[in-house]
Design a protein around this motif. Structure first.
Motif, mmCIF file in Angstrom:
data_model
loop_
_atom_site.group_PDB
_atom_site.id
_atom_site.type_symbol
_atom_site.label_atom_id
_atom_site.label_comp_id
_atom_site.label_asym_id
_atom_site.label_seq_id
_atom_site.Cartn_x
_atom_site.Cartn_y
_atom_site.Cartn_z
ATOM 1 N N ILE A 1 0.857 -1.186 0.000
ATOM 2 C CA ILE A 1 0.000 0.000 0.000
ATOM 3 C C ILE A 1 0.889 1.230 0.000
ATOM 4 C CG2 ILE A 1 -1.805 1.266 1.226
ATOM 5 C CD1 ILE A 1 -2.698 -1.361 2.458
ATOM 6 N N TYR A 2 0.848 1.981 -1.090
ATOM 7 C CA TYR A 2 1.665 3.188 -1.243
ATOM 8 C C TYR A 2 0.858 4.446 -0.879
ATOM 9 C CZ TYR A 2 5.295 0.694 -3.902
ATOM 10 O OH TYR A 2 6.309 -0.157 -4.304
ATOM 11 N N GLY A 3 1.580 5.468 -0.472
ATOM 12 C CA GLY A 3 0.964 6.778 -0.240
ATOM 13 C C GLY A 3 -0.039 6.779 0.886
ATOM 14 N N CYS A 4 0.216 6.003 1.915
ATOM 15 C CA CYS A 4 -0.704 5.911 3.054
ATOM 16 C C CYS A 4 -0.409 7.064 4.012
ATOM 17 C CB CYS A 4 -0.578 4.564 3.750
ATOM 18 S SG CYS A 4 -1.710 4.377 5.141
ATOM 19 N N GLY A 5 -1.247 8.091 3.956
ATOM 20 C CA GLY A 5 -1.041 9.253 4.802
ATOM 21 C C GLY A 5 -1.665 9.078 6.169
ATOM 22 N N PRO A 6 -1.487 10.072 7.044
ATOM 23 C CA PRO A 6 -2.047 9.998 8.397
ATOM 24 C C PRO A 6 -3.562 9.817 8.409
ATOM 25 C CG PRO A 6 -0.464 11.800 8.224
ATOM 26 C CD PRO A 6 -0.695 11.297 6.826
ATOM 27 N N ASP A 7 -4.249 10.376 7.409
ATOM 28 C CA ASP A 7 -5.704 10.263 7.374
ATOM 29 C C ASP A 7 -6.171 8.847 7.045
ATOM 30 O OD1 ASP A 7 -4.749 10.363 4.775
ATOM 31 O OD2 ASP A 7 -6.233 11.805 4.050
ATOM 32 N N GLU A 8 -5.284 8.027 6.468
ATOM 33 C CA GLU A 8 -5.661 6.667 6.099
ATOM 34 C C GLU A 8 -5.068 5.597 7.021
ATOM 35 O OE1 GLU A 8 -6.129 6.568 1.295
ATOM 36 O OE2 GLU A 8 -4.089 6.843 2.056
ATOM 37 N N ALA A 9 -4.059 5.950 7.799
ATOM 38 C CA ALA A 9 -3.291 4.940 8.535
ATOM 39 C C ALA A 9 -4.166 4.093 9.452
ATOM 40 C CB ALA A 9 -2.179 5.618 9.332
ATOM 41 N N ALA A 10 -4.985 4.746 10.272
ATOM 42 C CA ALA A 10 -5.833 3.988 11.193
ATOM 43 C C ALA A 10 -6.863 3.163 10.442
ATOM 44 C CB ALA A 10 -6.521 4.935 12.173
ATOM 45 N N LEU A 11 -7.356 3.706 9.322
ATOM 46 C CA LEU A 11 -8.344 2.976 8.521
ATOM 47 C C LEU A 11 -7.713 1.734 7.902
ATOM 48 C CD1 LEU A 11 -9.968 6.051 6.723
ATOM 49 C CD2 LEU A 11 -10.914 4.754 8.643
ATOM 50 N N VAL A 12 -6.466 1.859 7.448
ATOM 51 C CA VAL A 12 -5.757 0.704 6.894
ATOM 52 C C VAL A 12 -5.562 -0.354 7.969
ATOM 53 C CG1 VAL A 12 -3.534 -0.073 5.998
ATOM 54 C CG2 VAL A 12 -4.606 1.960 5.034
ATOM 55 N N GLU A 13 -5.130 0.079 9.152
ATOM 56 C CA GLU A 13 -4.870 -0.874 10.230
ATOM 57 C C GLU A 13 -6.131 -1.647 10.599
ATOM 58 O OE1 GLU A 13 -3.043 -0.917 14.765
ATOM 59 O OE2 GLU A 13 -2.558 0.709 13.373
ATOM 60 N N PRO B 1 -8.529 22.468 -2.565
ATOM 61 C CA PRO B 1 -7.481 21.593 -3.123
ATOM 62 C C PRO B 1 -7.895 20.129 -3.262
ATOM 63 C CG PRO B 1 -7.034 21.956 -0.821
ATOM 64 C CD PRO B 1 -8.279 22.735 -1.134
ATOM 65 N N HIS B 2 -8.842 19.856 -4.157
ATOM 66 C CA HIS B 2 -9.260 18.474 -4.464
ATOM 67 C C HIS B 2 -9.583 17.730 -3.170
ATOM 68 C CE1 HIS B 2 -8.749 15.089 -7.667
ATOM 69 N NE2 HIS B 2 -9.732 14.790 -6.822
ATOM 70 N N THR B 3 -10.533 18.270 -2.443
ATOM 71 C CA THR B 3 -10.841 17.743 -1.111
ATOM 72 C C THR B 3 -12.274 17.261 -0.968
ATOM 73 O OG1 THR B 3 -10.589 18.253 1.253
ATOM 74 C CG2 THR B 3 -11.558 19.964 -0.124
ATOM 75 N N ALA B 4 -13.074 17.324 -2.036
ATOM 76 C CA ALA B 4 -14.489 16.965 -1.920
ATOM 77 C C ALA B 4 -14.690 15.537 -1.435
ATOM 78 C CB ALA B 4 -15.196 17.165 -3.267
ATOM 79 N N TYR B 5 -13.816 14.642 -1.823
ATOM 80 C CA TYR B 5 -13.924 13.230 -1.450
ATOM 81 C C TYR B 5 -13.521 12.969 -0.005
ATOM 82 C CZ TYR B 5 -8.897 12.676 -1.133
ATOM 83 O OH TYR B 5 -7.594 12.785 -0.724
ATOM 84 N N HIS B 6 -12.885 13.936 0.653
ATOM 85 C CA HIS B 6 -12.114 13.695 1.870
ATOM 86 C C HIS B 6 -13.003 13.688 3.112
ATOM 87 C CE1 HIS B 6 -8.619 14.595 4.692
ATOM 88 N NE2 HIS B 6 -8.239 13.519 4.032
ATOM 89 N N THR B 7 -13.737 12.593 3.285
ATOM 90 C CA THR B 7 -14.496 12.370 4.517
ATOM 91 C C THR B 7 -14.070 11.034 5.114
ATOM 92 O OG1 THR B 7 -16.325 11.177 3.466
ATOM 93 C CG2 THR B 7 -16.487 13.595 3.544
ATOM 94 N N ASP B 8 -14.348 10.865 6.398
ATOM 95 C CA ASP B 8 -13.977 9.604 7.042
ATOM 96 C C ASP B 8 -14.672 8.416 6.383
ATOM 97 O OD1 ASP B 8 -16.497 10.337 7.933
ATOM 98 O OD2 ASP B 8 -16.040 10.143 10.071
ATOM 99 N N HIS B 9 -15.930 8.604 6.009
ATOM 100 C CA HIS B 9 -16.696 7.506 5.396
ATOM 101 C C HIS B 9 -16.113 7.131 4.035
ATOM 102 C CE1 HIS B 9 -20.881 5.536 5.160
ATOM 103 N NE2 HIS B 9 -20.172 5.074 4.146
ATOM 104 N N ALA B 10 -15.846 8.133 3.193
ATOM 105 C CA ALA B 10 -15.328 7.857 1.851
ATOM 106 C C ALA B 10 -13.928 7.252 1.907
ATOM 107 C CB ALA B 10 -15.327 9.136 1.014
ATOM 108 N N LEU B 11 -13.090 7.747 2.802
ATOM 109 C CA LEU B 11 -11.744 7.176 2.937
ATOM 110 C C LEU B 11 -11.813 5.722 3.378
ATOM 111 C CD1 LEU B 11 -9.709 10.053 4.622
ATOM 112 C CD2 LEU B 11 -9.411 9.168 2.308
ATOM 113 N N ARG B 12 -12.697 5.430 4.319
ATOM 114 C CA ARG B 12 -12.856 4.050 4.771
ATOM 115 C C ARG B 12 -13.299 3.151 3.617
ATOM 116 N NH1 ARG B 12 -15.496 5.265 8.862
ATOM 117 N NH2 ARG B 12 -17.614 4.977 8.088
ATOM 118 N N ASP B 13 -14.248 3.629 2.829
ATOM 119 C CA ASP B 13 -14.698 2.877 1.657
ATOM 120 C C ASP B 13 -13.544 2.621 0.689
ATOM 121 O OD1 ASP B 13 -17.298 2.892 2.599
ATOM 122 O OD2 ASP B 13 -17.985 4.472 1.231
ATOM 123 N N ALA B 14 -12.773 3.674 0.403
ATOM 124 C CA ALA B 14 -11.702 3.565 -0.586
ATOM 125 C C ALA B 14 -10.616 2.591 -0.135
ATOM 126 C CB ALA B 14 -11.098 4.945 -0.864
#
Length: 339
Positions: free
Chosen positions: A25-37, A308-321
């Protein structure tokens, strides 16, 4: 969950979940780390996870793995795709709906299948409605004046959405969710899509542009839709109309849009995406000169909102992605192992 830090030179932090598995998994930022785990624990997979973007310099992190998951934030070059194929990667899942940040046809020629993900359309739909409302209520000028302690009313009153015609270009999951929300406001809803599938009034594109007070874009960026709003189509638009774009920057000819805004022919724009945003959006550019002159021109206009290309950036959408990207990889492994 236990992490293992591989022995590497200083650089982006890399975590390898024990034991090793077939996904990087590349490009895993702080906003995704807990969701990935949480997702990998629930799905029972143990990938290599890195904050680094996929590039020729980081390809070796996928060595021994057949699948990679990437972010949409960085352009993937053909040289990088070739390097992936050389180390045996066969599947690439992008944690985005669009795939315009890589050459899918070239990847497939190399034997790398490419998959995208679905995520909550409500994230982008909610944001789109917010931008519409901010644009018709002159929110940019209002907030700037208030921040400077100028509390006078705007000399120009705002508009009410129920009095306006909104034209939705592209009625897939996100466009359809936008239309669902518009029903609560009243007003006329026009739509254009090659496959009508909502309750809006479908009309030819030229008619939509001529009749709409607000035009919002929700179509994928393809060779056919690149600069869909070009100079000719922008000139067809209703005088004083507002353009909203939460799709992809390449859907609009930015120079033509700027010309119409600066001349006063269009009433405003609300743009979450922009041509040439790569390498600029998602970065802290406060101490750097702004090289994108079109962005600088847009930001000077009082009737243009930029985010800055942030419309998708919600906790729900990130979890889905995150979850759907991992499922893509697992499904590929299952299919190839049992196919």
């Amino acid at each position: 969950m236990t992490y293992r830090e591989p022995a590497r030179a200083a650089g982006p932090r890399v975590r390898s979940l024990v034991p090793a598995a077939g996904i990087t998994i590349y490009g895993c930022g702080p906003d995704e780390a807990a969701l990935v785990e949480e997702a990998v624990s629930r799905l029972g997979v143990t990938p290599t996870v890195t904050s680094a973007a996929l590039s020729e310099a980081t390809v070796e992190l996928a060595a021994g793995n057949r699948c990679v998951s990437i972010s949409h934030k960085t352009r993937i070059t053909n040289d990088t795709l070739h390097a992936l194929s050389e180390i045996g990667v066969q599947y690439l899942s992008t944690r985005s709906i669009g795939c315009n940040h890589l050459d899918v046809a070239y990847a497939e020629k190399l034997g790398i299948s490419v998959g995208n993900v679905a995520y909550s359309p409500d994230s982008v739909a909610d944001y789109t409605l917010m931008l519409m409302l901010m644009a018709i209520r002159n929110a940019k000028s209002l907030i700037r004046r208030t921040d400077a302690h100028d509390y006078r009313l705007s000399p120009t009153p705002g508009k009410e959405l129920r009095d306006l015609t909104v034209g939705v270009i592209g009625t897939g999951r996100i466009g359809a969710a936008v239309i669902d929300r518009l029903w609560g406001f009243g007003g006329q809803k026009l739509a254009y899509d090659l496959r009508p599938r909502t309750s809006a009034d479908y009309v030819p594109l030229d008619d939509l542009l001529r009749q709409s007070d607000i035009v919002t874009l929700h179509t994928p960026l393809t060779p056919e839709t690149r600069r869909l709003l070009d100079q000719r189509r922008i000139e067809q638009m209703k005088p004083g109309a507002i353009v909203v774009n939460t799709g992809r920057g390449g859907l609009i000819d930015t120079e033509a849009l700027l010309s119409a805004l600066e001349s006063g022919r269009l009433g405003g724009a609300a743009l979450d995406v922009l041509e040439g945003e790569e390498g600029m959006f998602y970065a802290d550019c406060r101490r750097e000169p702004l090289e994108n002159t079109n962005l600088a021109r847009l930001q000077k206009l009082p009737n243009v909102l930029i985010s800055p290309h942030t419309a998708y950036h919600t906790d729900h959408a990130l979890r889905d992605a995150v979850e759907n990207s991992l499922l893509n990889c697992l499904n590929f492994e299952s299919w190839t192992n049992h196919g």
